[in-house]
Scaffold this motif. Structure first.
Motif, PDB file in Angstrom:
ATOM      1  N   UNK A  62      17.937 -19.961   9.097  1.00  0.00           N
ATOM      2  CA  UNK A  62      17.580 -19.271  10.343  1.00  0.00           C
ATOM      3  C   UNK A  62      18.387 -18.001  10.571  1.00  0.00           C
ATOM      4  N   UNK A  63      19.671 -18.030  10.248  1.00  0.00           N
ATOM      5  CA  UNK A  63      20.537 -16.899  10.579  1.00  0.00           C
ATOM      6  C   UNK A  63      20.692 -15.896   9.439  1.00  0.00           C
ATOM      7  N   UNK A  64      19.969 -16.077   8.359  1.00  0.00           N
ATOM      8  CA  UNK A  64      20.062 -15.137   7.245  1.00  0.00           C
ATOM      9  C   UNK A  64      19.037 -14.016   7.394  1.00  0.00           C
ATOM     10  N   UNK A  65      19.286 -12.921   6.673  1.00  0.00           N
ATOM     11  CA  UNK A  65      18.383 -11.771   6.682  1.00  0.00           C
ATOM     12  C   UNK A  65      17.634 -11.735   5.352  1.00  0.00           C
ATOM     13  N   UNK A  66      16.319 -11.528   5.443  1.00  0.00           N
ATOM     14  CA  UNK A  66      15.485 -11.498   4.254  1.00  0.00           C
ATOM     15  C   UNK A  66      14.694 -10.189   4.229  1.00  0.00           C
ATOM     16  N   UNK A  67      14.302  -9.789   3.049  1.00  0.00           N
ATOM     17  CA  UNK A  67      13.538  -8.554   2.933  1.00  0.00           C
ATOM     18  C   UNK A  67      12.570  -8.647   1.761  1.00  0.00           C
ATOM     19  N   UNK A  68      11.378  -8.075   1.964  1.00  0.00           N
ATOM     20  CA  UNK A  68      10.399  -7.951   0.893  1.00  0.00           C
ATOM     21  C   UNK A  68      10.496  -6.532   0.336  1.00  0.00           C
ATOM     22  N   UNK A  69      10.845  -6.431  -0.932  1.00  0.00           N
ATOM     23  CA  UNK A  69      10.925  -5.130  -1.591  1.00  0.00           C
ATOM     24  C   UNK A  69       9.798  -4.974  -2.588  1.00  0.00           C
ATOM     25  N   UNK A 108       0.839  -1.194   0.000  1.00  0.00           N
ATOM     26  CA  UNK A 108       0.000   0.000   0.000  1.00  0.00           C
ATOM     27  C   UNK A 108       0.872   1.241   0.000  1.00  0.00           C
ATOM     28  N   UNK A 109       0.264   2.382  -0.304  1.00  0.00           N
ATOM     29  CA  UNK A 109       0.910   3.687  -0.119  1.00  0.00           C
ATOM     30  C   UNK A 109      -0.079   4.599   0.582  1.00  0.00           C
ATOM     31  N   UNK A 110       0.437   5.663   1.205  1.00  0.00           N
ATOM     32  CA  UNK A 110      -0.367   6.435   2.141  1.00  0.00           C
ATOM     33  C   UNK A 110      -1.067   7.640   1.528  1.00  0.00           C
ATOM     34  N   UNK A 111      -0.568   8.152   0.389  1.00  0.00           N
ATOM     35  CA  UNK A 111      -1.258   9.311  -0.198  1.00  0.00           C
ATOM     36  C   UNK A 111      -2.462   8.836  -1.021  1.00  0.00           C
ATOM     37  N   UNK A 112      -3.224   9.778  -1.524  1.00  0.00           N
ATOM     38  CA  UNK A 112      -4.470   9.434  -2.220  1.00  0.00           C
ATOM     39  C   UNK A 112      -4.329   9.555  -3.737  1.00  0.00           C
ATOM     40  N   UNK A 113      -3.137   9.472  -4.235  1.00  0.00           N
ATOM     41  CA  UNK A 113      -2.916   9.607  -5.670  1.00  0.00           C
ATOM     42  C   UNK A 113      -3.523   8.428  -6.419  1.00  0.00           C
ATOM     43  N   UNK A 114      -4.011   8.695  -7.634  1.00  0.00           N
ATOM     44  CA  UNK A 114      -4.493   7.652  -8.521  1.00  0.00           C
ATOM     45  C   UNK A 114      -3.377   7.307  -9.501  1.00  0.00           C
ATOM     46  N   UNK A 115      -3.150   6.024  -9.685  1.00  0.00           N
ATOM     47  CA  UNK A 115      -2.079   5.580 -10.567  1.00  0.00           C
ATOM     48  C   UNK A 115      -2.507   5.728 -12.029  1.00  0.00           C
ATOM     49  N   UNK A 116      -1.585   6.119 -12.901  1.00  0.00           N
ATOM     50  CA  UNK A 116      -1.923   6.180 -14.327  1.00  0.00           C
ATOM     51  C   UNK A 116      -2.121   4.790 -14.892  1.00  0.00           C
ATOM     52  N   UNK A 117      -2.917   4.672 -15.949  1.00  0.00           N
ATOM     53  CA  UNK A 117      -3.146   3.352 -16.572  1.00  0.00           C
ATOM     54  C   UNK A 117      -1.825   2.721 -17.009  1.00  0.00           C
ATOM     55  N   UNK A 118      -1.772   1.403 -16.882  1.00  0.00           N
ATOM     56  CA  UNK A 118      -0.566   0.690 -17.284  1.00  0.00           C
ATOM     57  C   UNK A 118       0.469   0.548 -16.186  1.00  0.00           C
ATOM     58  N   UNK A 119       0.139   0.954 -14.961  1.00  0.00           N
ATOM     59  CA  UNK A 119       1.088   0.836 -13.854  1.00  0.00           C
ATOM     60  C   UNK A 119       1.215  -0.624 -13.423  1.00  0.00           C
ATOM     61  N   UNK A 120       2.415  -1.008 -13.023  1.00  0.00           N
ATOM     62  CA  UNK A 120       2.663  -2.381 -12.589  1.00  0.00           C
ATOM     63  C   UNK A 120       3.342  -2.367 -11.226  1.00  0.00           C
ATOM     64  N   UNK A 121       3.047  -3.391 -10.447  1.00  0.00           N
ATOM     65  CA  UNK A 121       3.651  -3.576  -9.129  1.00  0.00           C
ATOM     66  C   UNK A 121       4.617  -4.754  -9.194  1.00  0.00           C
ATOM     67  N   UNK A 122       5.835  -4.545  -8.725  1.00  0.00           N
ATOM     68  CA  UNK A 122       6.837  -5.602  -8.672  1.00  0.00           C
ATOM     69  C   UNK A 122       7.192  -5.862  -7.213  1.00  0.00           C
ATOM     70  N   UNK A 123       7.011  -7.103  -6.779  1.00  0.00           N
ATOM     71  CA  UNK A 123       7.291  -7.491  -5.388  1.00  0.00           C
ATOM     72  C   UNK A 123       8.328  -8.604  -5.405  1.00  0.00           C
ATOM     73  N   UNK A 124       9.287  -8.500  -4.495  1.00  0.00           N
ATOM     74  CA  UNK A 124      10.404  -9.453  -4.499  1.00  0.00           C
ATOM     75  C   UNK A 124      10.782  -9.835  -3.072  1.00  0.00           C
ATOM     76  N   UNK A 125      10.978 -11.139  -2.861  1.00  0.00           N
ATOM     77  CA  UNK A 125      11.525 -11.657  -1.607  1.00  0.00           C
ATOM     78  C   UNK A 125      12.972 -12.049  -1.880  1.00  0.00           C
ATOM     79  N   UNK A 126      13.907 -11.481  -1.111  1.00  0.00           N
ATOM     80  CA  UNK A 126      15.320 -11.728  -1.387  1.00  0.00           C
ATOM     81  C   UNK A 126      16.098 -11.954  -0.102  1.00  0.00           C
TER      82      UNK A 126
END
Length: 269
Positions: A107-114, A51-69
């Motif tokens: 167990x001892x590695x660090x992971x992040x969702x970007x 999610x994002x916190x402002x109330x902007x409307x995205x232009x057509x054709x916008x894409x979301x890229x999510x990655x676990x690394x």
């Protein structure tokens, strides 16, 4: 008829249990006694909500890229565990399921969702904090990530003669308890700053986007607060091989072009 009876007795004899010494040898007849079992799947699903916190409307054709690394190694490129690209319609939040192999999670590695939102190659929103879905206390049902709007580009400030305040180290925000870490570069090749507990000084070498710090000298105070920040600052200065400036943000990178830390240009009154 006698022949059929003899054949039946012969088959029964072959299927009997024969005792050889102290061992039992079973002669096979018919189906195998043990069918191979299917291996247990290690695939899991990480349900994310972007999610994002402002109330902007995205232009057509916008894409979301999510990655676990896996972002455990400072001197190596992040190891991508899972990623998804989704065409966006409507307002946030956006739910994205990331399929990953649980056997690759250590167990001892660090992971992040970007996460990032783009439109025709232009970056609109991006996550700017470290988001570890496997950390203690993280949500088990849906992991939530907030992306920030990319502001309009400002003219790039110069590396030298700028007070650079540390903002993030290894993707995590710098939480100041006493005095903020900073770096300053002078045009004569000298540098100085504050690590979190001790001040440092020395010299640096720069060539286009390459940047390395020569061995630095520092004071030797022991502090109760911010020693973790000091250790992280010292390590990243040693690992720095490149830099980039985007508007009023300085990013220090390692030899693999992976970001180590970000700094903000700060102006004193």
């Amino acid at each position: 008829m006698a022949s059929d009876t003899f054949s039946s007795l012969k088959r029964a004899s072959l299927c009997s249990v024969m005792i050889l010494g102290s061992s039992l040898v079973l002669t096979g007849c018919g189906e195998d006694s043990a069918a191979p079992q299917a291996e247990q799947s290690t695939m899991k699903t990480l349900n994310t909500q972007i999610t994002y916190l402002d109330r902007s409307m995205l232009p057509p054709g916008s894409v979301l890229k999510v990655q676990l690394a896996d972002v455990s190694k400072m001197d190596a490129k992040a190891d991508v565990i899972s990623e998804q690209e989704v065409a966006l319609k409507g307002a946030p939040p956006y739910n994205v399921a990331l399929e990953y192999d649980e056997s690759k999670i250590a167990d001892r590695h660090r992971y992040s969702v970007g996460a990032r939102i783009e439109n025709q190659g232009k970056l609109l929103y991006i996550s700017t904090t470290h988001n570890n879905p496997f950390a203690e206390g993280a949500q088990n049902d849906v992991y939530k990530v907030t992306v920030s709007k990319v502001s309009a580009k400002k003219p790039d400030v110069t590396l030298t003669n700028t007070y650079w305040k540390a903002v993030t180290i290894n993707g995590e925000p710098v939480k100041v308890k006493t005095k903020e870490p900073f770096i300053q570069f002078k045009e004569d090749g000298s540098t100085h700053g504050f690590l979190g507990c001790n001040s440092f000084s020395g010299s640096y070498d720069v060539n286009n986007q390459s940047l390395t710090f020569n061995p630095l000298a520092s004071t030797k105070k022991m502090c109760i607060e911010q020693m973790d920040i000091e250790a992280a600052m010292s390590a990243l200065l040693t690992a720095t091989a490149q830099f980039s400036i985007n508007g009023e943000q300085l990013t220090l990178l390692d030899g693999s072009s992976e970001p180590l830390a970000t700094f903000a240009a700060t102006y004193m009154n």
